[in-house]
Structure formats: C-alpha cells, structure tokens
Design a protein around this motif. Structure first.
Motif, mmCIF file in Angstrom:
data_model
loop_
_atom_site.group_PDB
_atom_site.id
_atom_site.type_symbol
_atom_site.label_atom_id
_atom_site.label_comp_id
_atom_site.label_asym_id
_atom_site.label_seq_id
_atom_site.Cartn_x
_atom_site.Cartn_y
_atom_site.Cartn_z
ATOM 1 N N THR A 155 0.827 -1.207 0.000
ATOM 2 C CA THR A 155 0.000 0.000 0.000
ATOM 3 C C THR A 155 0.855 1.248 0.000
ATOM 4 N N SER A 156 1.940 1.262 0.773
ATOM 5 C CA SER A 156 2.819 2.440 0.797
ATOM 6 C C SER A 156 3.500 2.668 -0.556
ATOM 7 N N LEU A 157 3.868 1.584 -1.233
ATOM 8 C CA LEU A 157 4.466 1.728 -2.560
ATOM 9 C C LEU A 157 3.485 2.357 -3.545
ATOM 10 N N ILE A 158 2.219 1.904 -3.483
ATOM 11 C CA ILE A 158 1.207 2.441 -4.403
ATOM 12 C C ILE A 158 0.918 3.905 -4.085
ATOM 13 N N ILE A 159 0.797 4.225 -2.809
ATOM 14 C CA ILE A 159 0.458 5.592 -2.416
ATOM 15 C C ILE A 159 1.582 6.565 -2.766
ATOM 16 N N PHE A 160 2.810 6.101 -2.775
ATOM 17 C CA PHE A 160 3.917 7.001 -3.099
ATOM 18 C C PHE A 160 4.185 7.073 -4.598
ATOM 19 N N PHE A 161 4.310 5.937 -5.272
ATOM 20 C CA PHE A 161 4.813 5.953 -6.640
ATOM 21 C C PHE A 161 3.756 6.337 -7.665
ATOM 22 N N ILE A 162 2.479 6.091 -7.386
ATOM 23 C CA ILE A 162 1.473 6.525 -8.366
ATOM 24 C C ILE A 162 1.370 8.051 -8.403
ATOM 25 N N TYR A 208 3.734 10.069 -7.564
ATOM 26 C CA TYR A 208 5.041 10.504 -8.072
ATOM 27 C C TYR A 208 5.105 10.377 -9.598
ATOM 28 N N GLY A 209 4.618 9.252 -10.133
ATOM 29 C CA GLY A 209 4.614 9.091 -11.585
ATOM 30 C C GLY A 209 3.616 10.004 -12.268
ATOM 31 N N ALA A 210 2.477 10.269 -11.591
ATOM 32 C CA ALA A 210 1.473 11.150 -12.198
ATOM 33 C C ALA A 210 1.928 12.595 -12.222
ATOM 34 N N TYR A 211 2.720 13.018 -11.219
ATOM 35 C CA TYR A 211 3.184 14.403 -11.151
ATOM 36 C C TYR A 211 4.439 14.656 -11.969
ATOM 37 N N LEU A 212 5.039 13.615 -12.496
ATOM 38 C CA LEU A 212 6.297 13.770 -13.215
ATOM 39 C C LEU A 212 6.039 14.441 -14.564
ATOM 40 N N LYS A 213 6.518 15.668 -14.719
ATOM 41 C CA LYS A 213 6.407 16.426 -15.975
ATOM 42 C C LYS A 213 4.936 16.609 -16.382
ATOM 43 N N VAL A 236 -0.078 16.547 -0.054
ATOM 44 C CA VAL A 236 -1.525 16.544 0.155
ATOM 45 C C VAL A 236 -2.173 15.375 -0.582
ATOM 46 N N THR A 237 -1.742 15.100 -1.800
ATOM 47 C CA THR A 237 -2.309 13.995 -2.576
ATOM 48 C C THR A 237 -2.016 12.644 -1.931
ATOM 49 N N ALA A 238 -0.781 12.450 -1.517
ATOM 50 C CA ALA A 238 -0.432 11.171 -0.873
ATOM 51 C C ALA A 238 -1.175 11.008 0.453
ATOM 52 N N ALA A 239 -1.286 12.076 1.231
ATOM 53 C CA ALA A 239 -1.984 11.992 2.515
ATOM 54 C C ALA A 239 -3.469 11.723 2.319
ATOM 55 N N SER A 240 -4.086 12.386 1.342
ATOM 56 C CA SER A 240 -5.505 12.160 1.079
ATOM 57 C C SER A 240 -5.759 10.725 0.623
ATOM 58 N N LEU A 298 -7.229 6.556 -8.721
ATOM 59 C CA LEU A 298 -6.409 5.452 -9.241
ATOM 60 C C LEU A 298 -5.645 4.770 -8.114
ATOM 61 N N SER A 299 -5.067 5.535 -7.204
ATOM 62 C CA SER A 299 -4.322 4.946 -6.083
ATOM 63 C C SER A 299 -5.243 4.130 -5.184
ATOM 64 N N ILE A 300 -6.421 4.669 -4.885
ATOM 65 C CA ILE A 300 -7.365 3.949 -4.018
ATOM 66 C C ILE A 300 -7.835 2.666 -4.679
ATOM 67 N N ALA A 301 -8.116 2.723 -5.975
ATOM 68 C CA ALA A 301 -8.615 1.537 -6.683
ATOM 69 C C ALA A 301 -7.557 0.442 -6.728
ATOM 70 N N ILE A 302 -6.313 0.806 -7.017
ATOM 71 C CA ILE A 302 -5.258 -0.211 -7.094
ATOM 72 C C ILE A 302 -5.010 -0.828 -5.716
ATOM 73 N N CYS A 303 -5.192 -0.058 -4.652
ATOM 74 C CA CYS A 303 -4.984 -0.601 -3.300
ATOM 75 C C CYS A 303 -6.113 -1.524 -2.864
ATOM 76 N N LEU A 304 -7.356 -1.196 -3.217
ATOM 77 C CA LEU A 304 -8.505 -1.902 -2.648
ATOM 78 C C LEU A 304 -9.087 -2.975 -3.556
ATOM 79 N N LEU A 305 -8.983 -2.823 -4.869
ATOM 80 C CA LEU A 305 -9.592 -3.815 -5.761
ATOM 81 C C LEU A 305 -8.989 -5.212 -5.601
ATOM 82 N N PRO A 306 -7.671 -5.382 -5.453
ATOM 83 C CA PRO A 306 -7.157 -6.741 -5.184
ATOM 84 C C PRO A 306 -7.683 -7.336 -3.876
#
Length: 467
Positions: free
Chosen positions: A257-264, A266-271, A288-292, A365-373
């Motif tokens: 869960t921590s990997l998903i909350i951080f890297f999604i 991070y990848g979405a904000y990149l450029k 704010v996005t990661a905390a939410s 997207l982060s919430i769905a990837i964490c909870l759908l599995p």
C-alpha cells in the motif's frame, strides 16, 4: 514423542485424591530434622550429594510431565480432597508443560490460589462468600454463565483484538514506509513526505475511531448462533486469526500500500501541467495527494474488514474522512498562517491542489489499485473457501426460523428470592478436616504408584535419604 498411556479411542476419566497427588508431584512436607553435629564432607561426598539432587529433580520433573500427559489423554480429571496449594500446582503444571491458556473457576476462599495462578480467573459469587469473586478477572452469579463467557464474549473479544492488531500494524506500515521510499528521492535528508500536522493527527483523529469501534463492537455472528455452534470457538484455540503468518501478511500488505500511495502520485506528477497552466508537481501538492489517498485507503480497508455494520460505525468511517478534509482546509488557510506563520507553512496548498481534476483522478487510481485486489481476494475466498462463520451467517435466517419453533424451557431460578451471602467464607463449626487429612475414609487399598505411571518411586526416595 512419548507413547500414549491408553490405547484406543474410548473416553476415559481420571479421579485422583490429594494424597496420591502428593506422591505423584513429590511435594510431601519435609520432616523437621533433629539437631546433629555435622562433620566436614569430602569433595567426593559433596559431588555425590549434588548428583543425587540432580537426579531427584530430573525424576520429579519427569513424574510431573507424565501426570500432565496422562491427564490430557482423559476427557475429565477429578481431583478430590486436595488443598488450595495442590489446586494451584495442577494449574501451574498445565501452564508449564502444555503451554496452554488456562482458566480456573471457583466459588470459595480455597479456590483463590488456583484462580490467581491461571491466566484467566473466574469467580462465582455464591453461598461460600465473595473471596473468589474479588480475586478473579471475571465474576458472575451462576456456573452456567461460563458457557456464554467463553463461547460468546470470549470469542468476540478474540476476533476483535485480532482485527484490531492486524489493522493497526497495516495502517502504520502503510503510513511509515512512505517516508522510506521518499528518502531515495530527497537525498536521505530529514524532509518528511507529509505535512507535520498530518503526521501528528494521523493516529489520533484520522484513523483511530473506526478501529476503536471494531475493537469494541464487531461480531461475525450473533450471540445465539455462537452458543448454537460451539465449533466456532476452535478458531481461537488454534490461534488462526493472529500469528506470525498474519503479522507478516499485514506487514506485506502495508508495504505494498505504501508503494502504491507514493509511486502513483510521483509518476502522475512527473512532468505534468495543470489546467490553469500551473504545474501541480510541487512538494506540497504531492504531500496533500499522498496523505488524502492514505486516509481514504485505510478507512475503506477497515470497512472491508468489518463484519458488523451499524450507523455509528458508518459515521466513524466517513466522519474520519470528512474530519481530515475539514482540518486540512483549516490548517492550509491564510488566516491561521497569519497568526502562526512558522507552524503552518502549507498556506493555500489544499484549496489549490484539490481543485485540479487531475489530482482527484490520481487519488482515485491509487485507491482503486490498493482496494480492488483486496475485494477480489475476499470474493474468491468466500466463494471457493468459505469459513465456518460465513456459512453460518449466510444461513442465519433459516436458523432463526428454526429457533422460533422451539419451546422455551422454564428456568428453575425464581426471582425475588435472595439467599444470604457473606464475605466471611469459613465455617464456625468443626468440620471434616481431620478426617480428610488422616485418610481414614479411604477404604479400598489403592494400587502402588509404580503400576500407574510405570516409574520407580524408590529411586527418588533413596536419593532423598542419601542427600
């Protein structure tokens, strides 16, 4: 593994007296020795005495272990005419050699030692006084309430505590490990991945109330079904809901869960660029996005783990999320920054960041990837490998209809009639203590101890005499 004492699968019971228990446990009182002149012993005599004591202790331990193994092969064990110390010793032996959680129940002052020795002490406030009730962990008025204490409240408490511990480790691993992933991108500095106030209030306000209600109110099946199906209690006896495997699964779940909350994010904000031409990929918007996303995920996760939904619990889940946004918008306002400029540096971050649809899609997207599995795993689990409690809960309407057809048996307890109870549990008249201690009531000549346990008692007696 030792060979069992009995062959076959017949049910057996063991009845043992206090005098036999003394011989088995080798706990006889030592006689007072007369004063004699002692001469210095040689080194060889001291070595022999030490060896004899060691053999006596080893034999004593083996004798006690044999007694516990013999007792555990029986359906019931009755120890009659035993002292309070012997009652406590029997409980202590089970704790020592079987590594089991013990429960002792009694209603008199002579049961206090046994109640205090066991892991869980239950006292009955009866005609023999209240000493046992005052020395116990739980107390009730009748022995039949023990069934409800174990099968209902004990099982519920075990399930609640296991869920509480698993979720507590999960949400804290998901929260803490984000800082480790962020340290690879900030040069291992002391900068945190979240706002300081979010770190302070995460375990206090944003994720505490739902798990607290789970630890207090959650139940998988009703109390009537718990009493009707005692096999549900086996789950706790086998320690299936919280063990090393469950702990490491919670750790792994929190790490993923921590990997998903951080890297999604991070990848979405990149450029990237916002709709208003401003770049949303600054540090404060990312925090704010990661905390939410974390607040949404951990509160929805405890919702998936809950078996007993009520209005209070639903209010706690959605109220925690609403409380997070209310406090965040308040702390990011310009007014509080004017009053305390050094304590609230995230001025205007939440209103500016959360108005971007791109950020909400990132959070979804982060919430769905964490909870759908997790949802998929729960679906296949209850479909292919349903648990005993799930099958009973699924057929609860059929069981309730069957219970309504039963005729209720009248209770023998009559209300309005109270018996005298006193905290003074000792008799004012001479009882049968002398008769019990003398052993004159034992008419039949008992068999030797060697024939029962298959060990020689004379060895330890000789060892004692030589020592």
């Amino acid at each position: 593994m030792n060979e069992p004492f009995f062959q076959g699968s017949r049910d057996r019971a063991l009845i043992i007296t206090g005098s036999w228990l003394n011989e088995i446990l080798l706990e006889k009182k030592k006689k007072k020795k007369k004063l004699k002149l002692k001469f210095p012993r040689t080194a060889e005599e001291k070595k022999k005495q030490t060896e004899n004591k060691r053999k006596a202790e080893a034999y004593k331990e083996q004798q006690q272990k044999n007694f516990v193994d013999l007792a555990c092969e029986c359906k019931a064990v009755i120890c009659c005419r035993v002292t309070p110390k012997q009652k406590a010793m029997v409980v202590e032996l089970v704790k020592k050699y079987k590594k089991a959680i013990t429960l002792a129940i009694g209603d008199g002052a002579n049961d206090v030692n046994m109640i205090k020795t066991a892991h869980i002490g239950v006292g009955i406030s009866g005609q023999e006084g209240t000493q046992a009730a005052m020395s116990s962990d739980y107390s009730f008025g009748q022995f039949r309430y023990l069934q409800r204490l174990l099968l209902v409240h004990g099982r519920w408490s075990y399930i609640r505590m296991c869920k509480f511990l698993r979720y507590f480790f999960y949400k804290n691993f998901a929260f803490t490990l984000v800082h480790i992933w962020y340290s690879f991108f900030n040069g291992f500095s002391a900068q945190t991945a979240y706002e300081d106030w979010f770190i302070t209030l995460y375990n206090v306000l944003y994720s505490s109330l739902p798990v607290l209600l789970v630890g207090l109110l959650d139940q998988d099946v009703s109390d009537k079904l718990s009493l009707r199906f005692p096999r549900l209690y086996v789950l706790g006896q086998k320690d299936l809901l919280f063990n090393y495997k469950k702990f490491f699964l919670s750790l792994l779940h929190g790490a993923v869960t921590s990997l998903i909350i951080f890297f999604i994010p991070y990848g979405a904000y990149l450029k990237t660029m916002g709709q208003d031409g401003e770049a949303p990929s600054d540090y404060q918007s990312f925090a704010v996005t990661a905390a939410s996303s974390l607040v949404f995920v951990v509160n929805f996760q405890i919702g998936l783990d809950t078996s007993y939904w009520t209005f209070v619990y639903a209010f706690s889940v959605f109220g925690s999320i609403a409380l997070y946004f209310g406090i965040t918008f308040d702390f990011h306002s310009a007014g509080i920054h004017v009053l305390f400029p050094s304590g609230f540096p995230f001025t205007g971050t939440a209103p500016n960041a959360l108005r971007q649809p791109y950020l909400w899609l990132t959070m979804i997207l982060s919430i769905a990837i964490c909870l759908l599995p997790v949802v998929a795993q729960r679906f296949f689990s209850v479909t292919i490998w349903p648990s005993e409690s799930y099958r009973i809960q699924k057929n609860r309407k059929k069981y309730m209809a069957e219970e309504q057809q039963w005729t209720r048996r009248q209770s023998a307890f009559r209300r309005g009639i109270s018996g005298r109870r006193s905290a003074y549990a000792f008799s004012h008249q001479r009882g049968y203590a002398d008769l019990i201690a003398s052993g004159r009531s034992i008419r039949k000549k008992r068999a030797p101890l060697d024939a029962v346990l298959g060990n020689s008692v004379t060895e330890v007696r000789d060892a004692r005499e030589t020592s």
